[in-house]
Design a protein around this motif. Structure first.
Motif, PDB file in Angstrom:
ATOM      1  N   ASN A  46       0.836  -1.199   0.000  1.00  0.00           N
ATOM      2  CA  ASN A  46       0.000   0.000   0.000  1.00  0.00           C
ATOM      3  C   ASN A  46       0.873   1.252   0.000  1.00  0.00           C
ATOM      4  O   ASN A  46       1.044   1.928   1.016  1.00  0.00           O
ATOM      5  CB  ASN A  46      -0.924  -0.019   1.221  1.00  0.00           C
ATOM      6  CG  ASN A  46      -2.068   0.971   1.096  1.00  0.00           C
ATOM      7  OD1 ASN A  46      -1.960   1.964   0.383  1.00  0.00           O
ATOM      8  ND2 ASN A  46      -3.152   0.698   1.798  1.00  0.00           N
ATOM      9  N   GLU A  47       1.439   1.543  -1.160  1.00  0.00           N
ATOM     10  CA  GLU A  47       2.328   2.704  -1.288  1.00  0.00           C
ATOM     11  C   GLU A  47       1.584   4.011  -1.072  1.00  0.00           C
ATOM     12  O   GLU A  47       2.154   4.989  -0.579  1.00  0.00           O
ATOM     13  CB  GLU A  47       2.984   2.696  -2.677  1.00  0.00           C
ATOM     14  CG  GLU A  47       3.944   1.550  -2.923  1.00  0.00           C
ATOM     15  CD  GLU A  47       5.194   1.655  -2.056  1.00  0.00           C
ATOM     16  OE1 GLU A  47       5.492   2.778  -1.594  1.00  0.00           O
ATOM     17  OE2 GLU A  47       5.853   0.626  -1.826  1.00  0.00           O
ATOM     18  N   LYS A  48       0.301   4.029  -1.414  1.00  0.00           N
ATOM     19  CA  LYS A  48      -0.496   5.247  -1.233  1.00  0.00           C
ATOM     20  C   LYS A  48      -0.584   5.610   0.239  1.00  0.00           C
ATOM     21  O   LYS A  48      -0.429   6.780   0.617  1.00  0.00           O
ATOM     22  CB  LYS A  48      -1.884   5.038  -1.828  1.00  0.00           C
ATOM     23  CG  LYS A  48      -2.779   6.278  -1.744  1.00  0.00           C
ATOM     24  CD  LYS A  48      -4.129   6.009  -2.398  1.00  0.00           C
ATOM     25  CE  LYS A  48      -5.030   7.245  -2.302  1.00  0.00           C
ATOM     26  NZ  LYS A  48      -6.366   6.999  -2.919  1.00  0.00           N
ATOM     27  N   LEU A  49      -0.835   4.618   1.078  1.00  0.00           N
ATOM     28  CA  LEU A  49      -0.911   4.880   2.523  1.00  0.00           C
ATOM     29  C   LEU A  49       0.439   5.325   3.058  1.00  0.00           C
ATOM     30  O   LEU A  49       0.523   6.280   3.846  1.00  0.00           O
ATOM     31  CB  LEU A  49      -1.378   3.622   3.252  1.00  0.00           C
ATOM     32  CG  LEU A  49      -1.359   3.692   4.788  1.00  0.00           C
ATOM     33  CD1 LEU A  49      -2.256   4.806   5.291  1.00  0.00           C
ATOM     34  CD2 LEU A  49      -1.764   2.347   5.389  1.00  0.00           C
ATOM     35  N   LYS A  50       1.489   4.672   2.627  1.00  0.00           N
ATOM     36  CA  LYS A  50       2.827   5.036   3.114  1.00  0.00           C
ATOM     37  C   LYS A  50       3.157   6.490   2.780  1.00  0.00           C
ATOM     38  O   LYS A  50       3.671   7.238   3.627  1.00  0.00           O
ATOM     39  CB  LYS A  50       3.867   4.109   2.490  1.00  0.00           C
ATOM     40  CG  LYS A  50       5.292   4.371   2.966  1.00  0.00           C
ATOM     41  CD  LYS A  50       6.276   3.436   2.283  1.00  0.00           C
ATOM     42  CE  LYS A  50       7.714   3.768   2.707  1.00  0.00           C
ATOM     43  NZ  LYS A  50       8.693   2.921   2.003  1.00  0.00           N
ATOM     44  N   ALA A  51       2.834   6.902   1.549  1.00  0.00           N
ATOM     45  CA  ALA A  51       3.108   8.278   1.136  1.00  0.00           C
ATOM     46  C   ALA A  51       2.226   9.256   1.899  1.00  0.00           C
ATOM     47  O   ALA A  51       2.673  10.344   2.302  1.00  0.00           O
ATOM     48  CB  ALA A  51       2.893   8.417  -0.366  1.00  0.00           C
ATOM     49  N   ASN A  52       0.978   8.903   2.116  1.00  0.00           N
ATOM     50  CA  ASN A  52       0.038   9.788   2.807  1.00  0.00           C
ATOM     51  C   ASN A  52       0.447  10.024   4.252  1.00  0.00           C
ATOM     52  O   ASN A  52       0.279  11.132   4.788  1.00  0.00           O
ATOM     53  CB  ASN A  52      -1.372   9.193   2.737  1.00  0.00           C
ATOM     54  CG  ASN A  52      -2.406  10.096   3.376  1.00  0.00           C
ATOM     55  OD1 ASN A  52      -2.706   9.977   4.556  1.00  0.00           O
ATOM     56  ND2 ASN A  52      -2.963  11.008   2.579  1.00  0.00           N
ATOM     57  N   LEU A  53       0.984   9.003   4.902  1.00  0.00           N
ATOM     58  CA  LEU A  53       1.409   9.157   6.300  1.00  0.00           C
ATOM     59  C   LEU A  53       2.519  10.194   6.444  1.00  0.00           C
ATOM     60  O   LEU A  53       2.644  10.838   7.487  1.00  0.00           O
ATOM     61  CB  LEU A  53       1.870   7.808   6.865  1.00  0.00           C
ATOM     62  CG  LEU A  53       0.789   6.741   7.077  1.00  0.00           C
ATOM     63  CD1 LEU A  53       1.424   5.417   7.493  1.00  0.00           C
ATOM     64  CD2 LEU A  53      -0.228   7.193   8.119  1.00  0.00           C
ATOM     65  N   GLN A  54       3.303  10.338   5.404  1.00  0.00           N
ATOM     66  CA  GLN A  54       4.428  11.284   5.456  1.00  0.00           C
ATOM     67  C   GLN A  54       3.962  12.732   5.424  1.00  0.00           C
ATOM     68  O   GLN A  54       4.653  13.615   5.937  1.00  0.00           O
ATOM     69  CB  GLN A  54       5.386  11.009   4.298  1.00  0.00           C
ATOM     70  CG  GLN A  54       6.061   9.652   4.372  1.00  0.00           C
ATOM     71  CD  GLN A  54       6.928   9.368   3.161  1.00  0.00           C
ATOM     72  OE1 GLN A  54       6.863  10.082   2.147  1.00  0.00           O
ATOM     73  NE2 GLN A  54       7.746   8.334   3.236  1.00  0.00           N
ATOM     74  N   VAL A  55       2.786  12.980   4.833  1.00  0.00           N
ATOM     75  CA  VAL A  55       2.324  14.368   4.656  1.00  0.00           C
ATOM     76  C   VAL A  55       1.014  14.634   5.401  1.00  0.00           C
ATOM     77  O   VAL A  55       0.430  15.712   5.244  1.00  0.00           O
ATOM     78  CB  VAL A  55       2.136  14.686   3.155  1.00  0.00           C
ATOM     79  CG1 VAL A  55       3.468  14.572   2.423  1.00  0.00           C
ATOM     80  CG2 VAL A  55       1.115  13.748   2.516  1.00  0.00           C
ATOM     81  N   ARG A  56       0.565  13.707   6.191  1.00  0.00           N
ATOM     82  CA  ARG A  56      -0.731  13.856   6.857  1.00  0.00           C
ATOM     83  C   ARG A  56      -0.705  15.021   7.844  1.00  0.00           C
ATOM     84  O   ARG A  56       0.276  15.228   8.559  1.00  0.00           O
ATOM     85  CB  ARG A  56      -1.105  12.548   7.559  1.00  0.00           C
ATOM     86  CG  ARG A  56      -2.508  12.548   8.177  1.00  0.00           C
ATOM     87  CD  ARG A  56      -2.956  11.139   8.524  1.00  0.00           C
ATOM     88  NE  ARG A  56      -3.068  10.297   7.334  1.00  0.00           N
ATOM     89  CZ  ARG A  56      -3.505   9.036   7.349  1.00  0.00           C
ATOM     90  NH1 ARG A  56      -3.842   8.475   8.509  1.00  0.00           N
ATOM     91  NH2 ARG A  56      -3.586   8.350   6.233  1.00  0.00           N
ATOM     92  N   ASP A  57      -1.807  15.771   7.881  1.00  0.00           N
ATOM     93  CA  ASP A  57      -1.958  16.910   8.805  1.00  0.00           C
ATOM     94  C   ASP A  57      -2.460  16.358  10.140  1.00  0.00           C
ATOM     95  O   ASP A  57      -3.663  16.161  10.349  1.00  0.00           O
ATOM     96  CB  ASP A  57      -2.957  17.917   8.218  1.00  0.00           C
ATOM     97  CG  ASP A  57      -3.074  19.173   9.077  1.00  0.00           C
ATOM     98  OD1 ASP A  57      -2.570  19.173  10.214  1.00  0.00           O
ATOM     99  OD2 ASP A  57      -3.694  20.151   8.608  1.00  0.00           O
ATOM    100  N   TRP A  58      -1.539  16.137  11.063  1.00  0.00           N
ATOM    101  CA  TRP A  58      -1.892  15.490  12.318  1.00  0.00           C
ATOM    102  C   TRP A  58      -2.680  16.412  13.238  1.00  0.00           C
ATOM    103  O   TRP A  58      -3.472  15.936  14.069  1.00  0.00           O
ATOM    104  CB  TRP A  58      -0.637  14.967  13.008  1.00  0.00           C
ATOM    105  CG  TRP A  58       0.050  13.920  12.195  1.00  0.00           C
ATOM    106  CD1 TRP A  58       1.209  14.033  11.500  1.00  0.00           C
ATOM    107  CD2 TRP A  58      -0.421  12.585  11.962  1.00  0.00           C
ATOM    108  NE1 TRP A  58       1.512  12.857  10.850  1.00  0.00           N
ATOM    109  CE2 TRP A  58       0.530  11.950  11.119  1.00  0.00           C
ATOM    110  CE3 TRP A  58      -1.535  11.870  12.380  1.00  0.00           C
ATOM    111  CZ2 TRP A  58       0.376  10.635  10.693  1.00  0.00           C
ATOM    112  CZ3 TRP A  58      -1.688  10.552  11.952  1.00  0.00           C
ATOM    113  CH2 TRP A  58      -0.736   9.948  11.118  1.00  0.00           C
TER     114      TRP A  58
END
Length: 580
Positions: free
Chosen positions: A274-286
């Motif tokens: 799930n590369e999409k999830l991995k990339a999204n975690l890097q830029v997620r607005d926590w």
């Protein structure tokens, strides 16, 4: 720890019967193969999917359909329950013996193995017949062993009686083997689930993970893995090789809960493909994640404030006002109480009974289906197979029955607490899973048998969030009854986060969970299974060689050659010379 090979060890030709219907079967075969190479130097091995190669449709197409079925649990449940019956077992065995046995036997003979090891339920009964006929035709017994790679919920096809030995991991599998397969006790060997050798190595190095030595080794491993911090509580979140499951929602809830409760933590997320999830975690607005979490908790708090728990104790509303406020109807309440007190799902956590009842879009009750009963239950059910079936099930602390439904504490989003320092790291495919589990304090995962066995081998507490119906149901009971984890459905990520948060801040609870996991673990199961198989395989090899020598001697005698071996031939020659 370096393993010592036995001096009498000899090379063997091992044939594994396996299939890529999930990673567990191949992983078990490879863990056993690695031990054969360690304990019996010079051993060679092959993997054969004899059903895909020589089987009948639709069985020979199962590998192609597995990914789809595993992603659709209800379809998987239908297939599993239909096939896990005596009628199907009879039809499967008879049809494959009649139509496929000859082709399967030929495929096995092409490898000329010394021993056959099945690690797949569809490759037991017919291969047993194949090995029996090969033995009869060749005059050499070809031993075949079954290593069950399911932990507790095992399919009936595993338990064919004709094997030399059947290796299992749990009491549940022993009972199934005796009831369904009529396998005698002397053929059943209970050792554990075979897992990769690296887990045994790490288990020996780690020792007691809660001891000062264990903590120091854990931090050393964290540093070697290159983790951003080594002195924080660490949570490992997994969803399988495909990165499936509600990983994203669980991670959001973990981050928000830890931040709100002031828990400093590192969250490692195994995303797999799930590369999409991995990339999204890097830029997620926590910050936005935390804000949404607080709004959800406030909404839950306002809705719960309209409940009168005391008026719902008996399942009957006392007044019309309370009925409109949301009191559960008596019939539903009583059904839930009966299930919680009698089913394998066990007790409901009193602190989670109504938490997160309403989703952020519809303000409606979230529910999940109890797999064994078909009756709807709140998603925050705590699985506990230890209930004795009493009418009044106890709450978590055993102080009062569940019927009293004690007041639920709702987090106040306005409470001023030091914000926890939480870091999220997305991982792809992990090649050092044993080291990652050493580095973790808690594992969050689906109820796969291999993952559970690996976590237990490293005394790692585990939070289960999903399971494949049928095949993995009893694995949940194995964890909960074993005392080293809980089940909260991934449809309730905030419930998962709250429970894990309690584990992180309660050192005594963490120690109890860890010790229970260690007790259930079997890090050296693969080694012990291979020692047993290798010993028996060599005995049969010696007997086969002796039988061949005897047959050759008998053939010579029939031809009038009255010598049994070279020494006898020499003696006869000397006697003949002396007489002349």
């Amino acid at each position: 720890m370096t393993q010592q090979t036995e001096p009498e060890s000899q090379a063997l030709k091992v044939l594994f019967l396996s299939s890529d219907t999930g990673g567990g079967h191949r992983a078990s075969a490879e863990s056993l193969a690695a031990q054969f190479e360690l304990l019996f130097p010079g051993t060679t091995y092959d993997l054969l999917d004899v059903v895909t190669k020589d089987g009948l449709p639709p069985y020979n197409q199962l590998v192609q359909h597995y990914k789809h079925l595993s992603a659709h649990p209800q379809q998987w449940n239908l297939v599993f329950k239909f096939s896990n019956s005596r009628a199907f077992e009879f039809f499967f065995d008879v049809s494959n013996k009649l139509l496929c046995e000859k082709a399967m036997r030929k495929s096995i003979m092409e490898y000329n193995p010394d021993v056959v090891v099945s690690v797949h339920p569809m490759m037991t009964n017919v291969p047993i017949s194949c090995c029996k006929k090969i033995s009869q035709e060749s005059g050499r017994h070809l031993p075949i062993f079954t290593v069950v790679t399911d932990l507790a919920s095992a399919h009936c096809l595993w338990f064919a009686n004709g094997v030399d030995k059947l290796y299992i991991a749990s009491d549940e599998c022993r009972k199934l083997a005796k009831d369904r397969g009529k396998v005698p006790d002397e053929k059943i060997v209970q050792i554990g689930l075979p897992i990769r050798h690296q887990f045994a190595v790490q288990a020996d190095l780690l020792g007691d993970r809660m001891s000062p030595k264990g903590v120091a080794y854990q931090q050393k491993v964290r540093a070697e893995l290159g983790l951003p911090v080594v002195d924080r509580k660490t949570i490992l979140v997994m969803g399988g090789g495909e990165g499936v499951g509600s990983l994203s929602n669980i991670v959001d809830s973990l981050y928000a809960e830890f931040s709100t409760q002031g828990i400093d933590a590192l969250i490692l997320v195994v995303c797999g493909r799930n590369e999409k999830l991995k990339a999204n975690l890097q830029v997620r607005d926590w910050d936005t994640v935390i804000e949404k979490y607080h709004k959800q908790m406030d909404r839950s708090s306002s809705i719960l404030s309209s409940f009168s728990f005391q008026s719902c104790v008996s399942g009957v509303s006392i007044s019309p006002t309370l009925t409109t406020a949301g009191c559960m109807e008596g019939s539903v309440t009583q059904q839930i109480k009966r299930i919680l007190s009698t089913s394998s799902l066990g007790k409901m956590s009193s602190t989670n009974v109504f938490s997160d009842m309403h989703d952020k879009d519809h303000d409606r009750e979230k529910i999940t289906r109890a797999s064994s009963s078909g009756i709807l239950l709140p998603t925050t059910v705590e699985v506990n197979g230890g209930d004795n079936g009493d009418e009044k099930a106890a709450s978590d602390d055993g102080s009062e029955p569940i019927a009293s439904l004690p007041t639920v504490d709702i987090p106040d989003s306005q409470t001023k607490t030091k914000r926890g320092d939480v870091t999220v790291v997305g991982l792809g495919f992990v090649t050092k899973m044993a080291e990652c589990m050493v580095a973790a304090d808690v594992l969050i995962s689906k109820a796969g048998p291999g993952t559970i066995a690996e976590a237990a081998s490293l005394s790692l507490p585990i939070m289960l969030t999903s399971f494949l119906p049928g095949q993995e149901e009893r694995n949940v009971d194995f964890v909960v009854d074993g005392g080293f984890g809980k089940f909260i459905a991934d449809k309730n990520p905030s419930g998962v986060a709250k429970e894990v948060g309690q584990w992180l801040i309660d050192d005594n609870k963490a120690r109890v969970l860890s010790l229970a996991a260690k007790k259930c673990g079997a890090p050296h199961a693969a080694r012990d299974i291979v020692k047993s198989i290798g010993k028996l395989a060599h005995k049969w090899k010696e007997l086969n060689d002796d039988r061949e020598r005897l047959n050759k001697t008998a053939a010579k005698l029939k031809l009038g050659i009255n010598s049994f071996d070279e020494d006898t031939v020499g003696t006869n020659t000397l006697l003949s010379k002396g007489s002349s």
